[in-house]
Design an enzyme around this catalytic site. Structure first.
Site, short mmCIF file in Angstrom:
data_model
loop_
_atom_site.label_atom_id
_atom_site.label_comp_id
_atom_site.label_asym_id
_atom_site.label_seq_id
_atom_site.Cartn_x
_atom_site.Cartn_y
_atom_site.Cartn_z
CE LYS A 1 -13.87 4.38 -18.68
NZ LYS A 1 -13.68 4.73 -17.30
NE ARG B 1 -2.73 0.52 3.49
CZ ARG B 1 -2.15 1.16 4.51
NH1 ARG B 1 -1.82 2.44 4.39
NH2 ARG B 1 -1.90 0.55 5.64
CG ASP C 1 -10.80 12.85 -16.10
OD1 ASP C 1 -10.13 12.23 -16.95
OD2 ASP C 1 -11.72 12.33 -15.45
C1 LIG Z 1 -13.62 10.85 -17.84
C2 LIG Z 1 -13.68 9.84 -16.74
N1 LIG Z 1 -13.07 10.09 -15.57
C3 LIG Z 1 -13.12 9.20 -14.54
C4 LIG Z 1 -13.80 8.01 -14.66
C5 LIG Z 1 -13.85 7.05 -13.49
O1 LIG Z 1 -13.02 5.97 -13.72
P1 LIG Z 1 -13.22 4.48 -13.13
O2 LIG Z 1 -14.46 3.93 -13.74
O3 LIG Z 1 -11.97 3.77 -13.55
O4 LIG Z 1 -13.33 4.59 -11.66
C6 LIG Z 1 -14.45 7.71 -15.87
C7 LIG Z 1 -15.19 6.43 -16.01
O5 LIG Z 1 -15.91 6.21 -16.97
C8 LIG Z 1 -14.39 8.64 -16.94
O6 LIG Z 1 -15.01 8.43 -18.10
#
Ligand SMILES: Cc1ncc(COP(=O)(O)O)c(C=O)c1O
Length: 396
Positions: free
Chosen positions: A210, A60, A185
């Protein structure tokens, strides 16, 4: 080779992160599937806990396989440090818990990934941290939303699923002028197509579920920084909240990154053609894709900060949601599933799926209409994808 070029990223995908294994010279990092690491002596254990000696203690708190992934993504994003997390949402929530306290304020894009928006709106509010959601592609709206206690400007660009583009450099400058930080993001484009740290962002995060992993078989997240203090603060909270990554998960993502550039560029080529195909189809009302942007200001921003339009397309059919449902139920090669960025094309309906947790009124205000369909274009052959869409659209 330019630091921000696709060619540079393609090489980094293949070569960054892993040092050759010191024991057997393995080319790929070994999977250190262990929860804990032995000390040579009680004194050494004490020194490691006191931070006086480098070395691993407990997974961790750090693990060589996870570190290999963190180094790879840090270098792809042109950052110095990265922290891998158990999911993308763990990356999102850890940033706010680490950097905000009761009484602080956040300004965020209104069309965010549904769970991020719900987290900011419902969870953080319980801790006395408030958020104002605005269309961050409009500078005036950001200026209006900022308060004296604004700590973080949080954006997705392009937004999920409306593909609105915000000017990263302007957002970073504006946040810094007001003693706030900018977090981006970057899940939708990946570092192949956009590197926010080079434009002044303080934090970049990803759902590695993704494009970075790219094979729809892992969930995970990552946070990238240039500033050591900021990284230390987030790292401390991450270790306490416990949302760190597992070594096997890290290995799979590290492996996926080898082909990141190839996948992203191939999916983008398909997406360009699919977007044109949809735009010319009589059953389609509207197609949202960065290449079709009409606003001259936003077109300039796209040219300045993006290496390409990406592989996500949102569109609306003339027959609204009923027609959309028929389309989702009729495609055969495209998979009806949420998520994005995998080698396979995924199609979904944000209003009833990824963004169903957002209040309808807020959802519509953010441009996520009832009939909007989101398509993550994959790496299949374009001929098969267009044939699939053509066949399904005939049933609409
Ligand atoms: C743009 C974006 N940010 C964050 C997330 C969250 O990611 P996770 O599903 O891996 O927790 C997603 C999930 O679809 C996303 O599309």
């Amino acid at each position: 080779m330019k630091k921000n070029s696709k060619e540079n990223s393609q090489t980094l995908c293949i070569h960054s992160g892993g040092e050759p294994d010191p024991v057997y010279g393995a080319v790929m990092p070994p999977i250190y599937q262990t929860s804990t690491f032995t000390f040579k002596s009680a004194e050494q254990g004490g020194r490691r806990f006191a931070g006086k000696e480098k070395g691993y203690i407990y997974t961790r708190l750090g693990n060589p396989t996870i570190n290999a992934l963190e180094n790879a993504v840090a270098s792809l994003e042109c950052g110095k440090y990265a922290l891998a997390t158990s999911t993308g949402m763990s990356a999102v929530s850890t940033i706010f818990f680490a950097l905000c306290s009761a009484g602080d304020h956040i300004v965020a894009s209104s069309a965010l990934y549904g769970a991020t928006r719900v987290f900011l709106e419902n969870e953080l509010q319980r801790f006395g941290i408030t958020t104002t959601f605005v269309d961050t592609s409009r500078k005036k709206e950001v200026e209006k939303a900022f308060q004296k206690n604004t700590k973080i400007l949080y954006i997705e660009t392009p937004t999920n699923p409306t593909l609105r583009i915000s000017d990263i450099k302007w957002c970073a400058d504006y946040a810094h002028k007001h003693k706030a930080i900018l977090a981006v993001d970057n899940t939708f484009l990946s570092p192949i197509l956009q590197k926010p740290l080079l434009l002044g962002a303080d934090i970049v995060l990803h759902s590695v579920t993704k494009f970075l992993n790219g094979h729809s078989d892992v969930v995970g997240g990552i946070i990238v920084f240039n500033d050591e203090d900021l990284k230390e603060k987030v790292s401390k909270t991450l270790k306490h909240l416990g949302g760190t990554m597992d070594p096997h998960q890290a290995y799979l993502v590290f492996r996926g990154i080898k082909t990141l550039a190839l996948r992203v560029l191939s999916a983008q080529e398909n997406a360009r053609k699919v977007a044109k195909f949809l735009k010319n189809h009589k059953a389609v009302q509207k197609v949202i894709y960065p290449e079709f942007e009409k606003d001259p200001e936003i077109k300039k921003v796209i040219k300045k900060q993006m290496n390409g339009p990406g592989a996500l397309i949102s569109f609306e059919l003339k027959g609204g949601f009923e027609a959309g449902k028929k389309l989702l139920n009729s495609v055969k090669i495209m998979t009806l599933a949420v998520s994005l960025g995998g080698v396979e094309s995924l199609i979904q309906h944000p209003a009833s799926m990824t963004h169903s947790g957002v209040k309808r009124e807020e959802r519509i205000k953010a441009g996520i209409t009832d009939g909007l369909v989101r398509l993550s274009v994959g790496c299949e052959s374009f001929e098969d994808l267009s044939e699939d869409l053509k066949r399904a659209l005939e049933k609409v």
